[in-house]
Motif scaffolding. Structure first.
Motif, PDB file in Angstrom:
ATOM      1  N   ALA A 155      64.937  83.840  67.833  1.00  0.00           N
ATOM      2  CA  ALA A 155      65.385  84.299  66.525  1.00  0.00           C
ATOM      3  C   ALA A 155      66.814  83.858  66.235  1.00  0.00           C
ATOM      4  O   ALA A 155      67.646  83.782  67.133  1.00  0.00           O
ATOM      5  N   ALA A 214      65.402  86.759  61.405  1.00  0.00           N
ATOM      6  CA  ALA A 214      65.274  88.207  61.487  1.00  0.00           C
ATOM      7  C   ALA A 214      65.267  88.833  60.094  1.00  0.00           C
ATOM      8  O   ALA A 214      64.476  89.739  59.811  1.00  0.00           O
ATOM      9  N   VAL A 260      67.672  94.983  59.444  1.00  0.00           N
ATOM     10  CA  VAL A 260      68.171  94.604  60.757  1.00  0.00           C
ATOM     11  C   VAL A 260      69.266  95.608  61.071  1.00  0.00           C
ATOM     12  O   VAL A 260      70.168  95.800  60.250  1.00  0.00           O
ATOM     13  N   GLU A 319      69.933  91.031  71.048  1.00  0.00           N
ATOM     14  CA  GLU A 319      69.360  91.314  69.733  1.00  0.00           C
ATOM     15  C   GLU A 319      70.396  91.183  68.615  1.00  0.00           C
ATOM     16  O   GLU A 319      71.560  91.549  68.767  1.00  0.00           O
ATOM     17  N   TRP A 320      69.935  90.681  67.462  1.00  0.00           N
ATOM     18  CA  TRP A 320      70.781  90.508  66.291  1.00  0.00           C
ATOM     19  C   TRP A 320      71.088  91.846  65.626  1.00  0.00           C
ATOM     20  O   TRP A 320      70.255  92.758  65.607  1.00  0.00           O
ATOM     21  N   ILE A 332      64.852  90.375  68.188  1.00  0.00           N
ATOM     22  CA  ILE A 332      64.961  91.183  66.974  1.00  0.00           C
ATOM     23  C   ILE A 332      64.479  92.599  67.272  1.00  0.00           C
ATOM     24  O   ILE A 332      63.465  92.781  67.953  1.00  0.00           O
TER      25      ILE A 332
END
Length: 445
Positions: free
Chosen positions: A185, A190, A248, A375-376, A432
């Motif tokens: 990702a 995302a 997100v 993770e974003w 994500i």
């Protein structure tokens, strides 16, 4: 370790890897070295104004996926200060030492929200790809050839077939990948996934509890509309456009869900790891146990060794597996970067494990916020150089199966350009986790 524009660690071979990648990949590889050192039309936009759950997507053809979130309460919790990548936490930045990297105030969130219990899986991502790109043309650049099992045997999660029927061009490379985190990702990917959820149809919502934790399970029919929704991706620095819907998570939302203990455990009510309180200042002495994976399936085999996380513990092999359908030699040598076997084996050790199998929960009941994929978040930050940049940089967080324990600390506030194309080719551990703000309710078309 100073704050870096790269939210991961290539074990002991970083210098050798940079030289090898630059030699094999040309000028584009300089992006890695530099980082480590420091639309739709108006009608479609109008149709995308409401959050998922209000029945605003009339198209019946999108895939249906299920996502489970953990509820995060205690609104208005105190934040803490962190100096990037240091083994400490402070009641406020006023208490922190003066350093070139400065201090960040993190973790305080004034409202209740939800965050994914698990990372977005390969199976969910494939359903999304076949919904938004049913003809397999990849016009939105949501897929890279290096994600295939032939180009990258050890890490290839998804195959693209030009000859498949409409809505079937993308497939999980091997069944063992279905419940692993999607690992290729960037933030724009995302955000498109979240927009697909936001513009989709919320079919059902069901609350449940387990011990002290409260969860919500959603069934959503995905939308093919991804340019606008929660994020207007016609704008490079897109922020949340609505106060209710799928998102997100922000850096503060992510950190609170991973570390803030509403019962007051840890230091200033924050744990050192998303798996256990730990002790700030003791290095990795109180780190969770590392996972051991089935060598052909990637399933966790030592779930009894609590607390547990998929990361590369010092002095031990990284958690690793190779799909049983392949020869081990292919996983050990074949890579799209052109690295020789020795450099490749040194740089790419850790593998992603099946989501949730560590069984170790954060203070709010999430799984795998420590370890597995980094993770974003949607938090925009200044570039590591401190100078103005044409690129948009965002924060990331979480452990990495290829990185040591420090990557799981609250101070591991990594950052990357949101559209780092080079990492799409070379970094298989970027994941994500979705969030929910406001109040969603099932709707009808």
């Amino acid at each position: 370790m100073a704050e870096k524009g790269i939210p991961m660690h290539f074990v002991s071979s970083r210098t050798r890897l940079r030289r090898a990648v630059v030699a094999t990949c040309g000028a584009s590889a300089l992006l890695l070295a530099a980082s480590a050192t420091a639309g739709s039309g108006a009608a479609a936009a109008a149709a995308a104004d409401g959050p998922g759950g209000h029945g605003n997507d009339p198209s019946p053809g999108g895939a249906v996926i299920t996502v489970k979130t953990a509820k995060v309460g205690a609104p208005g919790n105190p934040s803490v200060g962190v100096v990037p990548f240091t083994d400490a936490i402070y009641q406020s930045c006023a208490d922190a030492p003066q350093t070139p990297t400065g201090c960040l105030t993190v973790g305080g969130v004034r409202y209740p929200y939800e965050i994914g219990q698990l990372e977005v899986t390969v199976e969910q991502w494939v359903a999304f790809l076949n919904t938004v790109d049913p003809e397999g043309r990849n016009r939105l650049r949501l897929y890279d050839d290096t994600e295939s099992s032939s180009a990258w045997p050890k890490y290839g999660q998804i195959n693209l077939s030009a000859n498949a029927g409409s809505g079937r061009h993308y497939s999980v490379a091997f069944p063992e990948w279905a419940n692993k985190p999607y690992g290729f990702a960037n933030f724009l990917r995302a955000a498109r996934f979240v927009n697909s959820l936001y513009n989709g149809r919320l079919i059902s919502e069901q609350s449940s509890s387990s011990g002290d934790f409260t969860y919500v399970t959603y069934r959503i029919r995905l939308s093919a509309r991804t340019d606008r929704g929660m994020y207007d991706l016609t704008r490079p620095n897109a922020t949340r456009a609505h106060d209710s819907g799928f998102v997100v998570p922000s850096q503060d939302e992510w950190i609170k869900a991973a570390y803030y203990d509403p019962n007051g455990g840890g230091t200033y009510s924050y744990w050192k790891y998303p798996t256990n309180e730990g002790v700030f200042g003791d290095g990795d002495a109180t780190a969770p146990n590392p996972t051991v994976l089935n060598p052909t399936t990637g399933d966790v085999t030592n779930a009894a060794d609590q607390p547990l996380a998929s990361y590369h513990a010092s002095g031990l092999p990284a958690p690793s597996w190779c799909p049983g359908q392949l020869q081990p030699e292919a996983c050990a040598t074949v890579n799209p970067i052109g690295l020789d076997p020795i450099t490749y084996a040194d740089a790419y050790q850790g593998s992603l494990s099946t989501v949730g199998q560590t069984r170790t929960t954060s203070p709010w009941g999430t799984l795998d916020q420590g370890g597995n994929a980094v993770e974003w978040t949607d938090t925009i930050t200044a570039p590591p150089s401190g100078r103005n940049s044409a690129r948009v940089w965002r924060r990331l967080h979480g452990g990495v199966s290829n990185a040591p324990a420090f990557q799981m600390w609250p101070s591991a506030v990594g950052l990357q350009p949101q559209d780092n194309e080079f990492y799409n080719h070379t970094y298989p551990w970027l994941g994500i986790r979705i969030g929910v703000i406001g109040d969603l309710r099932p709707g009808t078309s």
